[in-house]
Enzyme design. Structure first.
Site: not given
Ligand code: ADP
Ligand code: ADP
Ligand code: ZN
Length: 221
Positions: A91, A130, A163, A174
């Site tokens: 990231r 979500r 979450r 974020r």
């Molecule tokens: P999303 O894809 O919805 O942003 P993640 O589940 O990947 O969420 O990450 C949730 C949180 O965990 C981030 O907002 C950050 O605080 C932390 N995190 C996850 N992966 C990393 C990373 N590679 N470096 C730093 N923080 C991380």
């Molecule tokens: P990330 O891991 O990148 O943070 P998620 O896979 O958790 O993203 O998806 C974020 C939200 O968007 C979830 O609530 C998921 O169900 C929804 N979502 C994922 N793909 C699609 C799509 N193609 N169209 C609409 N909603 C989606």
């Protein structure tokens, strides 16, 4: 043997987790999600989890040294021999550099980066609706990707929850962190000729996956 050393890159809410389950099933590589690993540490109240939670709740990044340590350790596991799918890591540029070094030490390298792209208004709608499975972490959405039974995971029957960091204020932080710290990784990997851009909008999850599959090529043996 073809290796699938993959990175799924994209803003929060782009659909990385949603696509990851499809990729790991077809390509037979383990799903390595730093977000899932950090949430497990928070739940188990480990020292690292307690420390990480402060950053996560604020929508900030957990320090590079912590996440780099977790990923390096995970890449030592034998199930990564044929490849892996990194989701949510790297990231930052220092994380990407550390990954390149760690893989080079193992005579390996990243083979493909899928950049999953979705515009910001849509990301906010996705993140605010979500719901995640407590047991298997599968993501759902209250409107766009409803489970068959409200509040219950289609995959494992687990309980769905929202979450702590999927609230509007934290989501905005974020997204800002993504723009400043993570988006530059697309150029970093473009310079290595590794990026395939895939649009994550205007399509069902299965439709998006069809494009990812084309970018990755056949799963092989
Ligand atoms: P999303 O894809 O919805 O942003 P993640 O589940 O990947 O969420 O990450 C949730 C949180 O965990 C981030 O907002 C950050 O605080 C932390 N995190 C996850 N992966 C990393 C990373 N590679 N470096 C730093 N923080 C991380
Ligand atoms: P990330 O891991 O990148 O943070 P998620 O896979 O958790 O993203 O998806 C974020 C939200 O968007 C979830 O609530 C998921 O169900 C929804 N979502 C994922 N793909 C699609 C799509 N193609 N169209 C609409 N909603 C989606
Ligand atoms: Zn589940």
């Amino acid at each position: 043997m073809t290796q699938f050393n993959l990175i799924l890159l994209g803003p929060p809410g782009a659909g990385k987790g949603t696509q990851a389950s499809r990729i790991v099933e077809e390509y037979g590589v383990p799903h390595i999600s730093t977000g899932d690993m950090l949430r497990a540490a928070v739940k188990n109240q480990t020292e690292m989890g307690i420390e990480a939670k402060k950053f996560m709740d604020a929508g900030a990044l957990v320090p590079d040294s912590v996440v780099i340590g977790i990923v390096k350790e995970r890449l030592q596991e034998p199930d990564t021999a044929k490849g892996f799918l990194l989701d949510g890591f790297p990231r930052t540029i220092p994380q990407a550099e550390a990954l390149d070094e760690a893989l080079a030490a193992l005579d390996r390298g990243v083979t493909k980066v899928i950049a999953l792209l979705v515009e910001e208004d849509e990301l906010i709608l996705r993140l605010s609706g979500r719901r995640i499975c407590r047991a298997c972490q599968a993501p759902f959405h209250v409107e766009f990707n409803k489970p068959a039974k409200e509040g219950v995971c289609d995959v494992c029957g687990g309980e769905l929850y929202q979450r702590d960091d999927d609230n509007e204020t934290t989501v905005r932080n974020r997204l800002e962190v993504y723009r400043t710290q993570t988006e530059p990784l697309i150029s970093y990997y473009d310079a290595q000729g590794l990026v395939s851009r895939v649009s994550g909008t205007g399509n069902t999850p299965d439709g998006v996956y069809t494009q990812i599959r084309e970018a990755l090529g056949p799963a092989g043996e």
